[in-house]
Structures are given as C-alpha cells and as structure tokens.
Scaffold this motif. Structure first.
Motif, mmCIF file in Angstrom:
data_model
loop_
_atom_site.group_PDB
_atom_site.id
_atom_site.type_symbol
_atom_site.label_atom_id
_atom_site.label_comp_id
_atom_site.label_asym_id
_atom_site.label_seq_id
_atom_site.Cartn_x
_atom_site.Cartn_y
_atom_site.Cartn_z
ATOM 1 N N SER A 288 1.111 -1.326 -0.187
ATOM 2 C CA SER A 288 -0.035 -0.145 0.040
ATOM 3 C C SER A 288 0.792 1.462 0.064
ATOM 4 C CB SER A 288 -1.005 0.077 1.280
ATOM 5 O OG SER A 288 -0.157 -0.221 2.360
ATOM 6 N N GLN A 289 2.213 1.111 0.258
ATOM 7 C CA GLN A 289 3.053 2.330 0.292
ATOM 8 C C GLN A 289 4.444 1.801 -0.086
ATOM 9 O OE1 GLN A 289 4.084 3.935 4.584
ATOM 10 N NE2 GLN A 289 2.763 1.898 5.147
ATOM 11 N N THR A 290 5.131 2.779 -0.572
ATOM 12 C CA THR A 290 6.817 2.500 -1.112
ATOM 13 C C THR A 290 7.472 2.077 0.356
ATOM 14 O OG1 THR A 290 6.481 3.977 -2.975
ATOM 15 C CG2 THR A 290 8.292 3.501 -2.200
ATOM 16 N N ALA B 246 9.189 1.269 11.389
ATOM 17 C CA ALA B 246 7.920 0.660 11.729
ATOM 18 C C ALA B 246 6.912 1.219 10.919
ATOM 19 C CB ALA B 246 7.541 0.810 13.119
ATOM 20 N N GLY B 247 5.665 0.460 10.613
ATOM 21 C CA GLY B 247 4.597 0.804 10.070
ATOM 22 C C GLY B 247 4.264 0.305 8.432
ATOM 23 N N TYR B 248 5.245 -0.521 7.786
ATOM 24 C CA TYR B 248 5.221 -0.840 6.580
ATOM 25 C C TYR B 248 4.594 -2.233 6.489
ATOM 26 C CZ TYR B 248 8.371 2.835 5.485
ATOM 27 O OH TYR B 248 9.084 4.209 5.146
ATOM 28 N N GLU B 249 3.809 -2.533 5.477
ATOM 29 C CA GLU B 249 3.157 -3.795 5.251
ATOM 30 C C GLU B 249 3.479 -4.179 3.744
ATOM 31 O OE1 GLU B 249 -0.573 -5.086 7.152
ATOM 32 O OE2 GLU B 249 -1.266 -5.373 4.952
ATOM 33 N N ILE B 250 3.774 -5.314 3.328
ATOM 34 C CA ILE B 250 4.169 -5.651 1.970
ATOM 35 C C ILE B 250 3.922 -6.915 2.207
ATOM 36 C CG2 ILE B 250 6.690 -6.038 2.503
ATOM 37 C CD1 ILE B 250 7.168 -5.478 -0.291
ATOM 38 N N THR B 251 3.110 -7.499 1.004
ATOM 39 C CA THR B 251 2.895 -9.015 0.843
ATOM 40 C C THR B 251 3.454 -9.597 -0.368
ATOM 41 O OG1 THR B 251 0.372 -8.627 1.549
ATOM 42 C CG2 THR B 251 0.741 -10.453 0.345
ATOM 43 N N ILE B 252 4.283 -10.833 -0.158
ATOM 44 C CA ILE B 252 5.049 -11.425 -1.212
ATOM 45 C C ILE B 252 4.840 -12.573 -1.483
ATOM 46 C CG2 ILE B 252 7.024 -9.858 -0.542
ATOM 47 C CD1 ILE B 252 8.336 -12.070 0.431
ATOM 48 N N ARG B 253 5.285 -13.111 -2.612
ATOM 49 C CA ARG B 253 5.052 -14.422 -3.128
ATOM 50 C C ARG B 253 6.386 -14.813 -4.119
ATOM 51 N NH1 ARG B 253 -0.434 -14.223 -6.719
ATOM 52 N NH2 ARG B 253 0.540 -13.381 -8.540
#
Length: 760
Positions: free
Chosen positions: A467-469, A540-547
C-alpha cells in the motif's frame, strides 16, 4: 450456336482485332466450349477461380528490382538507382508510353484481361443455354456477387492509374465494332463500379455459413471476396472521384457524396465485427500492436485480426530479402530506403504534435522545427510516434528484439519466522505478509540448500503488493550464524507501492563480485547453509505481501547488434551506385519485416489491400471537406453512432498510442494534420503514390527526396541532411500514367480518336 462453339484458336486477323483493346475477350480455354465449361460444377468453379488470377499481389512487385511502389513516390529511394531497370528509368525521367516503370505486371492489358474473364463468367452463368450445371443457388449467387465486385475492383485499379477507360460489361463478339468504342469519363467509371458493388450487396445473404456472398468466411477460404470488400471498393472509388484531380463541376461525386458512401461502408464494417487490431505483443515479438499487425498474417475468420478486409494472398513482402539490412542473413539488397521526408512526418508521442512543419529551403535541408513538439534535432529519433519504430530502421535501432532463450537456475526461498527482528508474519497460502513493528526490521530466509552457480547474473526476485513504498531495503547473503561480513546491497533499494501484483527484482551480481558469498565462500561452510536476510529498513508501519521469493542465476544472451547507419557503420549509408546492399537515405524499411526472417525462414507480413483504418481515414477526409472536421455525421446503418472527422482520426491515433488531435484546429490546419496522419498510418501500403496525385500536390512532393548522413565523432553523432538526385517525375503529366503505346495506337486506328493521356 455461335457463342456455344467459340474456340480459343482464331485466325490471326481475328486475334488481332480482339486483342486490340488489350485482349478484352477470349473464349474459355481452346479445348472446351463455354457450354462444356458451364455444364459442370467443378469446371464452373474453376472458371470462377480463374477470374481471381488477375488480382494484384501487392508488395515488392515492380519489375527487375523487386521494389515496392513506395520507391516511386516520396516515401522512399531505392538503392538500385544506379542499376539499369525500372528504378533507374523512373529516377532519370525515362518514363514513356512504351516504357512505364510502375506498370510492372499489372498494366492496362492485365486488368482488362481480368475484366474480360469476369464478363464471360457473368454472361455465361446467367445464360440458361450455357449454365446447365447443378449448383446450389446460394453458392452460385455468391460467385456472382464476388465476380461483380472483382470486376469493380479491376476497374478501380485502372482508373486510379489511367483515368477514364472504356466500360465493357459483356464479352466481345468476333464481329465487335471497335470503331464505336470510347473512353468513359472518370465519373462514368465510378458509376459502373458503384453499380457492380451495389448489385453484389443486393444479393441476399445465405443462411448457410459456408457459401454465398458473405460477411464472414472461414480461414481456409483465403482470397474469397466479401461484402466488406465491396464496401471498401465503394469508399475508395468515391474518395478518389471527389478529390481535386478527378472532381469536375457537374460531377455527382462531391465530398458530401463521398462522406455518405464511406460512412455507410465504415458503419457496416463496424456493425459486422470489424475493429482496429490492438493486440499487445510480447516484447520479443514486436514493438507494439501496430508493428505486430503487419507481421501477423490475417485470419479470414477474424478470430484474432478483426481489422483486415483483404490481404495479398500469395506473396510475403520479403522485406528481409529485397529491402534488408546488410547484417540480415540472405539479404540481397537495401531496396526501398525510407526518405527523410517520411521520417519527418512522424510526430512526437508525448505531445502528439508534428515534429517538422515544413522546410525553409527548396532542397529540404533546413527543416522548420515545431518547438512545441519536444523534437530534439541532436537526438532526432527519441520520443517519436510508435509507428516510426514499427516502420523504419534508423541509426542504432535494434535489429533484433529477441531477449534470447535464457536458461535460468532457480533457487526458491522461504522465510524463517523464527529468526526475525521487529517483523510480524502472516501467511495465506503461498502469500506472506510482512508488517514492520519497529526500527531495523529484518527476517531470515531458510537455507537455500545448494551453492549458487557461477552464472553472470544472480537476481533476487519476487511478486508483491504494497500500500506504500518501502524504502531503504537491504539484502544480505549469510552463512550459519548471521551476516558475518556477508553481502550487503546497500540501503538504496525502493519497493514501489502497488495495489496489483508486481514483479520486483534486484541484481545482486555486483555485490557478490565485490564481497563473495558469506565469510566461507571458498570453502568451509556447506552450500546448504547459505541463506538470504531480507531487511526492510524503513522502520515501523510498513506492510508488504510477497510470493514466489527466489534467486535466479543466469547468463544473459549477447546484446542484439544494432543497425548502424552512420558512415562506416555495419549498415552504413553509401552513395556508391554500384553498391546496392547499403541504404542511400540513411534508413531501412522495417514495416512488414519480422526480425526473425532470414535466408532460412521468411516470417515477413503480407501487404493489406484493404483494412478498417483506411475506411476511418477515408471518412475523415470526406467529412472534413463536406461538413467540417468537428461536425458529427450520423450513420445510415441502424445503431451506427455519429462520428466526426477529427474523432475518426483520433481512433486511428489511439491504436498507435498517439494523443488525440486537439480541438480548435482551423480547416487548413486539420487538412495538414489529416494528410500527415494518412502518410504515416498507411506508409508503404501503396496509398501515397496515388494520394499526392489525386490531391494534385505531386509538384510539391516528388521532385526529389532527402536522406540523413550521420558521422560518428568521439562517440557523438553528427546529423547532416542531404539531397538525393532530382527525378523529374513531378511534372503534371505524371498525375496520370501513360497508356501503353501499342494499345493507344490500336484504339486510335479504330476510332480516329487519340486515347493517350495528356503529355504522353
């Protein structure tokens, strides 16, 4: 009984009479009577097919040099300019009524022979005394419709070249009185063309899918004439009739009439599923949809290509061979080198503006640069209309688009939730969401399991959503116990925000080359102990989904060899008239050329005879002259949407990924932009040669062309425009081509009237 027993072998005197108007009629084949011919289904079908044998196979078809018609216009200059033949004669003003370089195989005689065949077929199949074969009525009507339109098409080819010609709609009898023949006016010929097409379109469509005069045909029916073809013939004939060269004060074919005819043609095609080809190719196939369209053979069923109305049926363009770059295996000649004038016609993609507005001098060496366009004369091939890259090889353009068949050694990786810092992990199937909770967040991967190969590239890759860089990302190669001086990629990597799955990759090769792989890269540590640490050092405060996290090890293929047209380059320009393998203009033809083509495989495209984009442009020209370019014209076909000339042009530009033409153009400004659009969209498709004639601007366009001589100095390119030889082919007499001297002389001897065109 006379017509039943007409034979091919006549007396020499009768043959001369019949052939006096270009062999306008002969009986069937010398062995069968017409009654024999049309009493059999298969022989009738064979005769129907023989009428198509006179269809022009457009492309590289002009005499000895195997060059396209573009070489005889301001689109190109052929490298065979110093070789005896058609190109040499045209460029040295050696055209005459006994030597017409652009007639090629498709002369006055050729088309009238085709018309004679069509006349015999139409007369015979409608004669109950001759046509006794048992043929499905829908199939027979389909043949009749096709041959009517084919005859109209042959007439259209004649009048485009020669102006008004004799109208012959029945087979000539042996006793035909040639003294009564006359040349019809251009308008009368167009009337005849329209009548044939309308008669064909009046034939009801069959309920059977595989016979009749149809909109839809199957892929194994390539070459079948369709209803769309009839509408395309009508559109082009009306446009030509309304144009300045042929429009007379009393003619019914004004711009309003041309608008009505072409709007109906366009609406009918759109209503029956035609649309501009817009399939995006893979990057190693073609540069864009426009480029892909011209190397992909059409499928008559229109399952993929819904734009092509009719395509040349037998001959590939052979650009690789007859207009090939010297670095193309098997290329015989440079052929038709695009002119600088054509290059100048391609606008700028970012602004949508024309790059060059004209010239300050008569020799076209001082271009008027449109400062609002973004064109940079010191970097002239940057940011141009995408159709430029699809159509022309320029200096340093890639000869090949291949990315190579890269064999990758893949090292799938998983993350170790037990070894992490300030990161929470959430799993859903094969997707892992990482959320940072404090400073210096990182997580270990599980051991890779084997030592990395010695490939040139080692790339870490994965797919992600964020959702963010995520800024200041780092990767470390490690052995058991932690980084221990392992490879840091540096805190300068960003993972850009993306709501859709996006590929991330980062090349670790330089870092590995500097630091090795872990502290025991040369021994000691076992390969299965190697792992990767992933540092999301943004805090803190970053969220990333990977595969699909993995390392890809591979050696890239050699970089494609560029086309170097600078002096001394691998495809460098040459003014040596004995050297035909190098460009005269500084450019090579790319349109229709599949870069994979060479002496071992010919994957070049087929030239389009009619396509939907032409109908859009025909309508734009007619409507802008009839009602103005901003006024929408209502359709006559049920459900057809109103359309303005500017909108029609913008539809064509949109497919090319070009911005729309702006509103507020004056009529004069729109005409300039329209003609420029037609020039680039239809380049090398046998339109420009006729367009400059029907617009009566031949004296402005075809006296000579220019090229670009590029000199490389200290890795910098110096661009120098230069003028090629004057051709002398822009005089008024070249507006209409000469009738063969033998044909004109014979008809004058019969009629007492000079049939020759002015100036010849």
């Amino acid at each position: 009984m006379k017509k039943e027993y007409i034979k091919l072998i006549f007396t020499a005197l009768i043959l001369l009479c019949i052939q006096s108007c270009a062999d306008l009629d002969l009986p069937s084949d010398g062995r069968l009577t017409l009654k024999d011919m049309f009493s059999s289904y298969q022989r009738t079908k064979n005769y129907y097919n023989s009428c198509k044998a006179y269809f022009p196979q457009v492309g590289f078809m002009y005499q000895e040099q195997r060059t396209p018609l573009a070489s005889f216009s301001d689109e190109a200059h052929d490298a065979s300019d110093g070789v005896s033949g058609a190109v040499f004669d045209w460029y040295n003003n050696r055209t005459s009524s006994s030597n017409n370089p652009v007639a090629g195989s498709y002369s006055w005689a050729h088309y009238f022979q085709g018309i004679r065949k069509c006349n015999t077929f139409l007369a015979s199949i409608n004669d109950p005394e001759l046509a006794t074969a048992v043929i499905d009525e829908d199939e027979k009507n389909g043949w009749i419709g096709e041959i009517l339109v084919l005859r109209a098409f042959y007439y259209l080819q004649l009048i485009k070249r020669y102006g008004g010609v004799p109208i012959i709609d029945t087979p000539y009898e042996v006793t035909h009185d040639f003294s009564q023949d006359r040349r019809a006016s251009f308008e009368e010929c167009v009337d005849f063309i329209m009548a044939d097409c309308d008669a064909a379109l009046a034939i009801p469509e069959s309920e059977k899918s595989d016979i009749g005069f149809r909109w839809y045909i199957n892929d194994n029916e390539r070459g079948v004439i369709t209803r769309a073809f009839a509408y395309a013939v009508k559109s082009q004939a009306a446009l030509y009739a309304a144009s300045p060269l042929w429009k007379t004060g009393e003619s019914k074919y004004d711009w309003q009439k041309a608008t009505e005819i072409t709007k109906e043609a366009l609406d009918q095609c759109l209503a029956h599923g035609f649309e501009l080809f817009n399939t995006k190719p893979a990057e190693d196939i073609a540069q864009n949809a426009y480029a892909y369209y011209f190397i992909l053979r059409s499928d008559p069923s229109r399952s993929v290509d819904k734009e092509t109305i009719f395509e040349s049926t037998s001959s590939r363009t052979n650009v690789w061979k007859y207009a090939g770059t010297p670095i193309t295996e098997g290329a015989e000649k440079a052929g038709a080198g695009p002119s600088q004038e054509l290059v100048d016609a391609y606008g700028m993609q970012a602004t949508g503006e024309m790059a060059i507005l004209g010239y300050n001098d008569q020799d076209h060496l001082q271009p008027i640069i449109n400062t609002a366009s973004g064109y940079d004369p010191s970097n002239p091939y940057e940011g141009r209309d995408p159709r430029f890259y699809a159509s022309i090889y320029y200096n340093n353009s890639p000869r090949s688009l291949s990315t190579g068949n890269i064999e990758k050694d893949l090292y799938p990786m998983s993350l170790n939730e037990g070894v992490k810092n300030n990161v929470t992990v959430t799993r859903q199937g094969d997707e892992i969401t990482l959320t940072t909770t404090g400073s210096d967040p990182w997580i270990h991967g599980n051991p890779i399991g084997r030592k990395l190969s010695n490939a040139e590239k080692r790339v870490v890759s994965f797919e992600y959503k964020s959702s963010q860089t995520v800024s200041s990302v780092e990767f470390f190669f490690c052995v058991a116990g932690g980084p221990q001086g392992g490879v840091s990629t540096g805190e300068n990597i960003r993972i850009e925000a993306s709501s859709e799955w996006k590929r991330f990759e980062y090349d670790l090769s330089d870092a590995i080359a500097r630091w090795g792989f872990g502290v025991n890269a040369n021994g000691g540590a076992q390969p299965e102990n190697h792992f990767l640490r992933f540092d999301l050092t943004g805090g803190a405060g970053y969220e990333i989904t990977i595969r699909n996290l993995r390392i890809e090890a591979f050696t890239p293929p050699p970089a494609p060899v560029p086309v170097e047209t600078f002096v001394g380059g691998n495809c460098g320009i040459s003014d040596d008239i004995t050297e035909t393998r190098y460009t005269r203009t500084g450019y090579y033809l790319r349109k229709f050329n599949n870069y994979k083509s060479n002496v071992n495989v010919d994957g070049d495209g087929f030239m389009k005879v009619f396509r939907l984009a032409e109908l859009y442009l025909n309508f734009a020209e007619a409507a802008s002259n009839a009602v103005g370019h901003e006024t929408a014209v209502a359709g006559t076909t049920p459900g057809a949407a109103p359309l303005s000339a500017r909108e029609a042009v913008n539809i064509v530009r949109a497919r090319a990924e070009m911005p729309p033409l702006p509103t507020g153009l004056t009529p004069e400004e729109f005409q300039v932009r329209y003609r420029n659009e037609r020039q680039v969209e239809l380049a090398f498709e046998e339109h420009r040669f006729f367009d400059v004639r029907r617009w009566k601007i031949l004296n402005e366009t075809d006296k000579f062309v220019t090229g670009m001589r590029i000199v490389k100095e200290n890795d910098k390119f110096i661009y120098n425009r230069f003028k090629l030889q004057e051709r002398g082919t822009n005089a008024d007499k070249y507006l209409i081509l000469p009738i063969s001297l033998s044909e004109a002389s014979k008809m004058e001897s019969f009629t007492g009237v000079n049939w020759q065109n002015p100036g010849w």
